[in-house]
Design an enzyme around this catalytic site. Structure first.
Site, PDB file in Angstrom:
ATOM      1  N   LYS A  20       2.593  -7.590   7.239  1.00  0.00           N
ATOM      2  CA  LYS A  20       3.889  -7.604   6.609  1.00  0.00           C
ATOM      3  C   LYS A  20       4.469  -6.197   6.498  1.00  0.00           C
ATOM      4  CE  LYS A  20       2.167 -11.254   3.546  1.00  0.00           C
ATOM      5  NZ  LYS A  20       0.806 -11.124   2.986  1.00  0.00           N
ATOM      6  N   ASP A  48       3.597  -0.120  10.609  1.00  0.00           N
ATOM      7  CA  ASP A  48       3.818   0.764   9.465  1.00  0.00           C
ATOM      8  C   ASP A  48       3.021   2.066   9.593  1.00  0.00           C
ATOM      9  OD1 ASP A  48       1.352  -0.491   9.087  1.00  0.00           O
ATOM     10  OD2 ASP A  48       1.825  -1.304   7.111  1.00  0.00           O
ATOM     11  N   ASP A  90      -3.982   4.066  11.645  1.00  0.00           N
ATOM     12  CA  ASP A  90      -5.091   4.679  10.928  1.00  0.00           C
ATOM     13  C   ASP A  90      -6.244   4.867  11.923  1.00  0.00           C
ATOM     14  OD1 ASP A  90      -6.463   5.594   8.623  1.00  0.00           O
ATOM     15  OD2 ASP A  90      -7.236   3.599   8.185  1.00  0.00           O
ATOM     16  N   PHE A 107      -4.176   7.917   1.006  1.00  0.00           N
ATOM     17  CA  PHE A 107      -3.841   6.499   0.941  1.00  0.00           C
ATOM     18  C   PHE A 107      -2.416   6.385   0.426  1.00  0.00           C
ATOM     19  CE2 PHE A 107      -3.462   2.189  -0.414  1.00  0.00           C
ATOM     20  CZ  PHE A 107      -4.061   1.533   0.641  1.00  0.00           C
TER      21      PHE A 107
HETATM   22  P1  IMP Z   1      -6.170   0.558  11.700  1.00  0.00           P
HETATM   23  O1  IMP Z   1      -6.563  -0.652  12.504  1.00  0.00           O
HETATM   24  O2  IMP Z   1      -7.371   1.216  11.085  1.00  0.00           O
HETATM   25  O3  IMP Z   1      -5.329   1.545  12.451  1.00  0.00           O
HETATM   26  O4  IMP Z   1      -5.384   0.019  10.440  1.00  0.00           O
HETATM   27  C1  IMP Z   1      -4.034  -0.005  10.373  1.00  0.00           C
HETATM   28  C2  IMP Z   1      -3.633  -0.856   9.190  1.00  0.00           C
HETATM   29  O5  IMP Z   1      -4.361  -0.494   8.003  1.00  0.00           O
HETATM   30  C3  IMP Z   1      -2.186  -0.616   8.843  1.00  0.00           C
HETATM   31  O6  IMP Z   1      -1.360  -1.498   9.540  1.00  0.00           O
HETATM   32  C4  IMP Z   1      -2.160  -0.846   7.357  1.00  0.00           C
HETATM   33  O7  IMP Z   1      -1.965  -2.232   7.097  1.00  0.00           O
HETATM   34  C5  IMP Z   1      -3.522  -0.441   6.879  1.00  0.00           C
HETATM   35  N1  IMP Z   1      -3.528   0.933   6.322  1.00  0.00           N
HETATM   36  C6  IMP Z   1      -4.096   2.027   6.859  1.00  0.00           C
HETATM   37  N2  IMP Z   1      -3.905   3.110   6.099  1.00  0.00           N
HETATM   38  C7  IMP Z   1      -3.178   2.699   5.033  1.00  0.00           C
HETATM   39  C8  IMP Z   1      -2.631   3.385   3.876  1.00  0.00           C
HETATM   40  O8  IMP Z   1      -2.761   4.603   3.653  1.00  0.00           O
HETATM   41  N3  IMP Z   1      -1.924   2.611   3.012  1.00  0.00           N
HETATM   42  C9  IMP Z   1      -1.735   1.269   3.201  1.00  0.00           C
HETATM   43  N4  IMP Z   1      -2.206   0.606   4.260  1.00  0.00           N
HETATM   44  C10 IMP Z   1      -2.925   1.314   5.177  1.00  0.00           C
HETATM   45 MG    MG Z   2      -0.531  -3.269   8.949  1.00  0.00          MG
END
Ligand code: IMP
Ligand code: MG
Length: 178
Positions: A43, A99, A102, A151
């Site tokens: 979302k 959004d 990470d 975060f």
């Molecule tokens: P990845 O697969 O580790 O790149 O995760 C990405 C997802 O983790 C994003 O789409 C977010 O939903 C969540 N995420 C990663 N870092 C944050 C943060 O600092 N705040 C909130 N959501 C995060």
């Molecule tokens: Mg996400």
């Protein structure tokens, strides 16, 4: 008030709007003569999609994908589709709207999923990028802002499904999630 849970505002509404205008112009220029589909990941990407898309002067389409990682299989990058795309993307140019990047695992898996569905070309636009956290080999072609390993919440980003409605991106107070 909700804002009392925020330790620091990183990007306020005006800065985000300005950056979305810049990104929108760059994207419209790069996709000249094309009709891309913006695929927003639910979302968190919704506020960013809304702000960005009005600045992309192209006959684009919008679709939504909701995915979750399979428990315990993070490293394989497998995803579970909660809500699939509404229409075929065969032969289409896709711009994934996210959004935040990470570890990059979500994006890598989503990219593979869309490629398997026959997309012609897949690029990524992300509001935020935590490059220092990357665990897999993937990058967003378009990034709003690079951030350190904080975060963050707001402008779509949540902590336990809350704070998505904050109009800015901020750092959540440590005592609220430790
Ligand atoms: P990845 O697969 O580790 O790149 O995760 C990405 C997802 O983790 C994003 O789409 C977010 O939903 C969540 N995420 C990663 N870092 C944050 C943060 O600092 N705040 C909130 N959501 C995060
Ligand atoms: Mg996400």
């Amino acid at each position: 008030m909700l804002v009392d849970d925020v330790a620091e505002v990183l990007f306020d509404e005006e800065e985000i709007k300005k950056r979305c205008m810049e990104l929108g112009e760059i994207i419209a220029n790069d996709y000249q003569e094309k009709e891309p589909i913006l695929v927003a990941l639910l979302k968190g990407a919704i506020p960013f999609l809304a702000e960005l898309s009005k600045n992309i002067d192209l006959p684009l389409e919008v679709d939504y994908l909701d995915v979750s990682s399979y428990e315990g299989t993070e490293s394989t990058g497998e995803i579970n589709i909660r809500k699939d795309l509404d229409r075929s993307i065969k032969g289409r140019d896709i711009l994934i709207v996210e959004d935040i990047v990470d570890t990059g695992r979500t994006l890598k898996a989503v990219k593979k999923y869309l490629l398997d569905k026959g997309a012609n070309d897949i690029k990524v636009v992300a509001l935020l990028d935590k490059k220092s956290r990357r665990a897999v080999d993937i990058d967003a072609e378009y990034v709003g802002f690079d951030i350190p390993d904080f975060f963050v919440i707001g402008f779509g980003l949540d902590y336990n499904q809350k704070y998505r409605n904050l109009p800015f991106v901020g750092v959540l107070k440590k005592e609220l999630y430790c």
